[in-house]
Design a protein around this motif. Structure first.
Motif, mmCIF file in Angstrom:
data_model
loop_
_atom_site.group_PDB
_atom_site.id
_atom_site.type_symbol
_atom_site.label_atom_id
_atom_site.label_comp_id
_atom_site.label_asym_id
_atom_site.label_seq_id
_atom_site.Cartn_x
_atom_site.Cartn_y
_atom_site.Cartn_z
ATOM 1 N N ARG A 238 -1.746 0.973 -4.892
ATOM 2 C CA ARG A 238 -1.154 -0.282 -4.436
ATOM 3 C C ARG A 238 -0.260 -0.844 -5.532
ATOM 4 N NH1 ARG A 238 -6.722 -1.129 -2.887
ATOM 5 N NH2 ARG A 238 -7.026 -2.612 -4.582
ATOM 6 N N TRP B 258 -5.435 5.676 5.136
ATOM 7 C CA TRP B 258 -6.772 5.522 4.545
ATOM 8 C C TRP B 258 -7.811 5.289 5.637
ATOM 9 C CZ3 TRP B 258 -6.479 7.774 0.347
ATOM 10 C CH2 TRP B 258 -5.612 7.440 -0.702
ATOM 11 N N LYS B 259 -7.457 4.488 6.638
ATOM 12 C CA LYS B 259 -8.405 4.183 7.711
ATOM 13 C C LYS B 259 -8.714 5.423 8.541
ATOM 14 C CE LYS B 259 -7.229 -0.728 8.052
ATOM 15 N NZ LYS B 259 -6.600 -1.793 8.876
ATOM 16 N N ASP C 48 -11.664 2.123 3.050
ATOM 17 C CA ASP C 48 -11.171 0.749 3.008
ATOM 18 C C ASP C 48 -9.919 0.710 2.136
ATOM 19 O OD1 ASP C 48 -10.633 -1.920 2.688
ATOM 20 O OD2 ASP C 48 -12.544 -2.415 1.721
ATOM 21 N N PRO C 49 -8.748 0.417 2.698
ATOM 22 C CA PRO C 49 -7.508 0.420 1.912
ATOM 23 C C PRO C 49 -7.523 -0.542 0.732
ATOM 24 C CG PRO C 49 -7.032 0.296 4.265
ATOM 25 C CD PRO C 49 -8.506 0.074 4.112
ATOM 26 N N ASP C 50 -8.388 -1.574 0.801
ATOM 27 C CA ASP C 50 -8.436 -2.576 -0.262
ATOM 28 C C ASP C 50 -9.540 -2.313 -1.282
ATOM 29 O OD1 ASP C 50 -6.290 -4.169 0.765
ATOM 30 O OD2 ASP C 50 -7.654 -4.889 2.324
ATOM 31 N N PRO D 152 -0.206 4.490 2.961
ATOM 32 C CA PRO D 152 -0.369 3.463 3.998
ATOM 33 C C PRO D 152 -1.823 3.204 4.380
ATOM 34 C CG PRO D 152 0.506 5.497 4.931
ATOM 35 C CD PRO D 152 0.565 5.646 3.446
ATOM 36 N N GLN D 153 -2.083 1.953 4.717
ATOM 37 C CA GLN D 153 -3.430 1.555 5.116
ATOM 38 C C GLN D 153 -3.927 2.378 6.301
ATOM 39 O OE1 GLN D 153 -4.158 -2.872 5.018
ATOM 40 N NE2 GLN D 153 -1.914 -2.929 4.896
ATOM 41 N N SER E 224 7.853 0.112 4.341
ATOM 42 C CA SER E 224 6.861 0.399 5.380
ATOM 43 C C SER E 224 7.421 1.307 6.470
ATOM 44 C CB SER E 224 6.350 -0.904 6.003
ATOM 45 O OG SER E 224 7.377 -1.563 6.735
ATOM 46 N N HIS F 225 0.866 -1.173 0.000
ATOM 47 C CA HIS F 225 0.000 0.000 0.000
ATOM 48 C C HIS F 225 0.906 1.228 0.000
ATOM 49 C CE1 HIS F 225 -3.900 -2.042 0.868
ATOM 50 N NE2 HIS F 225 -3.069 -2.979 1.292
#
Length: 275
Positions: free
Chosen positions: A48, A32-33, A38-40, A28-29, A60, A25
């Protein structure tokens, strides 16, 4: 499934290894959160890519800066430390995004080599000549409409810039290339602009780049100023920011181009070469 929607994993974007594939990602996830996303989600797929586990873990580390993430989400704290981290972070994020889509401020192979140098050999530091600008966004005020004329830049590493034997610009090809003059993005309360390393247009070249960016409401955060910039919420037009710089001379202000390219510019050259 790989990030291009095809079945089966793709090789690592950085080293090409097919072993230990993983999803990276780039944004970073956790960020987004923070925005309730939803990161996905499919709409975020462009943020991504595919990395091997080794490079996924290495990249990371960029995201482990809580106060910087607070700044992106809320607009504070604005400190020398958070702006330094933000400037460093967005350059590497930009290089990863550029490499994933095959186009960016430094070109594909240059981006890959810098990323490998950073994450394999741990050579920290922002690439020489790159400039980063930022602004806090005020959504309560609509940005005024403007008709910004883009500035054309001659970027180092752009194969369209023709050089003499000493490496000085002498001409320009108008063919397509993998270089963008700049990259811009809005995340949360922050707008960021990354400008690639450029050939000089003469005295005060970098200062005049800063002045051009100031016209659309952003301030330089890298290289850092001696004094902490006053980052106050500003109405920003992202179209103006994204179109401020170009590498295509047609219809653009060429005052930030090297003098040799301005003086002999004949854009109607049948061979497509400025000389």
């Amino acid at each position: 499934m790989s990030q291009d929607g095809k079945s089966g994993p793709r090789p690592c974007l950085l080293c090409g290894s097919p072993n230990e594939p993983s999803v990276e990602h780039i944004i970073p996830q956790a960020l987004w959160k923070r925005f309730g996303l939803d990161p996905d989600h499919d709409e975020l797929a462009r943020f991504r890519t595919d990395l091997c586990i080794t490079h996924n873990q290495a990249t990371s580390v960029l995201h482990q800066r809580t106060e910087m993430m607070d700044l992106i989400e809320t607009g504070s704290p604005v400190t020398k430390k958070t702006l330094q981290h933000l400037g460093d972070w967005i350059v590497w994020i930009t290089l990863l995004l550029s490499l994933a889509r095959g186009r960016g401020v430094l070109g594909v192979e240059a981006s890959r080599q810098l990323l490998l140098r950073r994450f394999d050999k741990l050579h920290a530091g922002t690439p020489k000549g790159v400039r980063v600008y930022a602004a806090l966004v005020d959504d309560s005020v609509e940005p005024t409409e403007s008709e910004t004329t883009p500035f054309v830049l001659a970027l180092k590493g752009d194969s369209r810039v023709l050089l003499d034997e000493k490496g000085a610009p002498i001409g320009f090809s108008v063919r397509e290339g993998p270089i963008n003059a700049s990259e811009s993005i809005r995340l949360g309360r922050v707008v960021l602009l990354v400008v690639g390393s450029t050939y000089s247009s003469g005295d005060d070249h970098e200062q005049r780049i800063d002045q051009a960016v100031a016209r659309v409401g952003l301030q330089r955060i890298f290289p850092p100023e001696k004094a902490l910039p006053k980052m106050e919420p500003t109405p920003i037009d992202m179209t103006d920011v994204s179109q401020l710089f170009t590498v295509i001379p047609d219809g653009a202000d060429n005052s930030l181009m090297p003098e040799a390219l301005r003086a002999f510019a004949t854009w109607d050259d049948p061979g497509g070469i400025v000389h």
